[in-house]
Motif scaffolding. Structure first.
Motif, PDB file in Angstrom:
ATOM      1  N   GLU A  49      37.238  77.147  11.450  1.00 44.82           N
ATOM      2  CA  GLU A  49      37.658  76.014  11.598  1.00 44.82           C
ATOM      3  C   GLU A  49      39.355  75.983  12.999  1.00 44.82           C
ATOM      4  N   VAL A  50      38.337  76.628  14.318  1.00 40.49           N
ATOM      5  CA  VAL A  50      39.687  76.022  15.177  1.00 40.49           C
ATOM      6  C   VAL A  50      39.442  75.415  15.859  1.00 40.49           C
ATOM      7  N   PRO A  51      40.237  73.729  15.861  1.00 36.41           N
ATOM      8  CA  PRO A  51      40.035  73.393  17.024  1.00 36.41           C
ATOM      9  C   PRO A  51      39.869  73.214  18.173  1.00 36.41           C
ATOM     10  N   THR A  52      38.208  72.763  18.174  1.00 41.44           N
ATOM     11  CA  THR A  52      36.818  73.443  20.200  1.00 41.44           C
ATOM     12  C   THR A  52      37.203  72.419  20.533  1.00 41.44           C
ATOM     13  N   LEU A  53      37.118  72.144  22.310  1.00 40.46           N
ATOM     14  CA  LEU A  53      36.862  71.452  22.786  1.00 40.46           C
ATOM     15  C   LEU A  53      35.714  72.565  24.327  1.00 40.46           C
ATOM     16  N   VAL A  54      35.075  71.681  24.016  1.00 32.68           N
ATOM     17  CA  VAL A  54      33.619  72.361  24.595  1.00 32.68           C
ATOM     18  C   VAL A  54      33.589  71.848  25.682  1.00 32.68           C
ATOM     19  N   VAL A  55      33.740  72.452  27.068  1.00 32.63           N
ATOM     20  CA  VAL A  55      33.390  72.387  28.123  1.00 32.63           C
ATOM     21  C   VAL A  55      32.462  72.864  29.575  1.00 32.63           C
ATOM     22  N   SER A  56      31.482  71.992  29.789  1.00 34.64           N
ATOM     23  CA  SER A  56      30.444  71.614  30.785  1.00 34.64           C
ATOM     24  C   SER A  56      31.079  71.926  32.104  1.00 34.64           C
ATOM     25  N   THR A  57      31.099  73.478  32.967  1.00 35.30           N
ATOM     26  CA  THR A  57      31.605  73.635  34.130  1.00 35.30           C
ATOM     27  C   THR A  57      30.477  73.666  35.090  1.00 35.30           C
ATOM     28  N   LYS A  58      30.909  73.602  36.958  1.00 34.81           N
ATOM     29  CA  LYS A  58      30.067  73.542  37.413  1.00 34.81           C
ATOM     30  C   LYS A  58      29.461  72.579  36.881  1.00 34.81           C
TER      31      LYS A  58
ATOM     32  N   ALA B  85      29.447  66.286  15.571  1.00 33.20           N
ATOM     33  CA  ALA B  85      30.189  65.039  15.887  1.00 33.20           C
ATOM     34  C   ALA B  85      31.466  64.908  16.466  1.00 33.20           C
ATOM     35  N   ALA B  86      32.885  65.811  15.616  1.00 32.27           N
ATOM     36  CA  ALA B  86      33.806  65.305  16.023  1.00 32.27           C
ATOM     37  C   ALA B  86      34.346  66.290  17.476  1.00 32.27           C
ATOM     38  N   THR B  87      33.752  67.164  17.800  1.00 30.88           N
ATOM     39  CA  THR B  87      33.960  68.027  18.905  1.00 30.88           C
ATOM     40  C   THR B  87      34.002  67.714  20.327  1.00 30.88           C
ATOM     41  N   PRO B  88      34.861  67.554  20.454  1.00 31.12           N
ATOM     42  CA  PRO B  88      34.894  66.767  21.946  1.00 31.12           C
ATOM     43  C   PRO B  88      33.722  67.479  23.395  1.00 31.12           C
ATOM     44  N   TRP B  89      32.803  66.649  24.218  1.00 33.13           N
ATOM     45  CA  TRP B  89      32.467  67.395  24.843  1.00 33.13           C
ATOM     46  C   TRP B  89      33.578  67.000  26.738  1.00 33.13           C
ATOM     47  N   ILE B  90      33.183  67.745  27.252  1.00 28.28           N
ATOM     48  CA  ILE B  90      33.473  67.347  28.450  1.00 28.28           C
ATOM     49  C   ILE B  90      33.480  67.800  30.011  1.00 28.28           C
ATOM     50  N   PRO B  91      32.271  67.106  31.260  1.00 26.51           N
ATOM     51  CA  PRO B  91      31.696  67.562  32.116  1.00 26.51           C
ATOM     52  C   PRO B  91      33.404  68.747  32.947  1.00 26.51           C
ATOM     53  N   PHE B  92      33.235  69.638  33.618  1.00 26.21           N
ATOM     54  CA  PHE B  92      34.331  69.593  34.461  1.00 26.21           C
ATOM     55  C   PHE B  92      33.093  70.118  35.878  1.00 26.21           C
ATOM     56  N   SER B  93      34.376  70.128  37.124  1.00 24.79           N
ATOM     57  CA  SER B  93      34.262  70.736  38.387  1.00 24.79           C
ATOM     58  C   SER B  93      35.281  71.279  39.193  1.00 24.79           C
TER      59      SER B  93
ATOM     60  N   GLY C  61      36.858  66.428  35.641  1.00 23.71           N
ATOM     61  CA  GLY C  61      37.312  66.770  34.371  1.00 23.71           C
ATOM     62  C   GLY C  61      39.062  66.887  34.441  1.00 23.71           C
ATOM     63  N   TYR C  62      39.632  67.028  34.942  1.00 22.81           N
ATOM     64  CA  TYR C  62      41.029  67.958  35.222  1.00 22.81           C
ATOM     65  C   TYR C  62      41.456  66.481  33.947  1.00 22.81           C
ATOM     66  N   ASP C  63      41.410  65.460  34.596  1.00 19.80           N
ATOM     67  CA  ASP C  63      42.423  64.611  33.619  1.00 19.80           C
ATOM     68  C   ASP C  63      42.195  65.037  31.593  1.00 19.80           C
ATOM     69  N   GLU C  64      41.695  64.960  31.614  1.00 24.83           N
ATOM     70  CA  GLU C  64      40.571  64.645  29.920  1.00 24.83           C
ATOM     71  C   GLU C  64      40.812  65.617  29.520  1.00 24.83           C
ATOM     72  N   VAL C  65      40.064  67.283  29.888  1.00 29.67           N
ATOM     73  CA  VAL C  65      40.678  68.493  29.469  1.00 29.67           C
ATOM     74  C   VAL C  65      41.875  68.565  28.873  1.00 29.67           C
ATOM     75  N   TRP C  66      43.313  67.882  30.455  1.00 26.93           N
ATOM     76  CA  TRP C  66      44.618  68.234  30.077  1.00 26.93           C
ATOM     77  C   TRP C  66      45.371  67.878  28.655  1.00 26.93           C
ATOM     78  N   ALA C  67      44.066  66.239  28.708  1.00 32.81           N
ATOM     79  CA  ALA C  67      44.982  65.459  27.815  1.00 32.81           C
ATOM     80  C   ALA C  67      44.741  65.676  26.131  1.00 32.81           C
ATOM     81  N   TRP C  68      43.563  66.257  25.895  1.00 34.63           N
ATOM     82  CA  TRP C  68      43.348  67.193  25.234  1.00 34.63           C
ATOM     83  C   TRP C  68      43.924  68.657  24.798  1.00 34.63           C
ATOM     84  N   ILE C  69      44.642  69.453  26.353  1.00 33.10           N
ATOM     85  CA  ILE C  69      45.387  70.354  25.856  1.00 33.10           C
ATOM     86  C   ILE C  69      46.421  69.487  25.282  1.00 33.10           C
ATOM     87  N   GLU C  70      47.053  68.356  25.691  1.00 24.52           N
ATOM     88  CA  GLU C  70      48.421  68.520  25.598  1.00 24.52           C
ATOM     89  C   GLU C  70      48.611  67.729  23.652  1.00 24.52           C
ATOM     90  N   GLN C  71      47.272  67.346  23.502  1.00 21.16           N
ATOM     91  CA  GLN C  71      47.226  66.560  22.404  1.00 21.16           C
ATOM     92  C   GLN C  71      47.162  67.866  20.545  1.00 21.16           C
TER      93      GLN C  71
END
Length: 198
Positions: free
Chosen positions: A134-143, A167-175, A181-191
């Motif tokens: 039950e660790v809160p997880t964000l999945v990021v697809s890199t490259k 369904a509750a696990t967020p997914w963010i594309p990142f490069s 994806g920079y702003d979205e990843v940071w928003a999740w971390i801050e939250q």
């Protein structure tokens, strides 16, 4: 988040070496060579905080970085690199499991997968492990800059299907190249760290 100060606190191999602070921690996990160091450096807007390498399997300790006085980024060893010995792979697995299972300051995990490929069994095992505990997880697809934008929906579908994401696990594309994806990843971390209220 504006990161003014970054300091590596310790490169740990045992739990007793973890920093004794109450700061929230965000851990970064993923297969070797998935772009973990590049993601961390991009988020910090620094080139060489986390060591990037053309040789996978370079991170062999759990590295704690203190950001301002607000939180820690925790870079854990990449998993699944075949040229690392079986004994070392077992040692890294134990190290990662001990951290993820016991660290009370852990606010969330960013799991990286390669956006150009379908997730592997190891990727799926890691996600299911995090889900079980039950660790809160964000999945990021890199490259993701290597993937045509009209294929991003397919990339997300591959990640959700391959990892069996709930369904509750967020997914963010990142490069790290284009900063998508920079702003979205940071928003999740801050939250996750409660910093979005500051």
């Amino acid at each position: 988040m504006q990161v003014n100060d970054v300091e590596i606190i310790i490169s740990a191999v045992r739990a007793e070496q973890y920093p004794e602070t109450g700061l929230p921690e965000i851990a970064f996990v993923g297969r070797s060579n998935v772009g973990k160091s590049s993601l961390i450096n991009t988020l910090l807007k620094r080139n060489k905080v986390a060591r990037t390498s053309s040789v996978p399997g370079k991170t062999q300790t759990i590295n704690f970085y203190r950001l301002n006085q607000d939180l820690h980024f925790v870079d854990v060893p990449g998993f699944g690199y075949a040229k690392v010995s079986k004994a070392d792979r077992a040692k890294f697995a134990t190290m990662i499991e001990q951290y993820l299972q016991t660290r009370k300051q852990l606010a969330g995990v960013v799991q990286l997968v390669d956006g150009r490929r379908e997730p592997t069994e190891l990727d799926e095992s890691m996600y299911q492990y995090l889900k079980y505990y039950e660790v809160p997880t964000l999945v990021v697809s890199t490259k993701i800059d290597k993937v045509k934008k009209n294929q991003w929906n397919k990339t997300e579908s591959q990640a959700r299907k391959g990892l069996h994401l709930n369904a509750a696990t967020p997914w963010i594309p990142f490069s790290s190249q284009t900063k998508v994806g920079y702003d979205e990843v940071w928003a999740w971390i801050e939250q996750q760290c409660g910093l979005d209220q500051q």
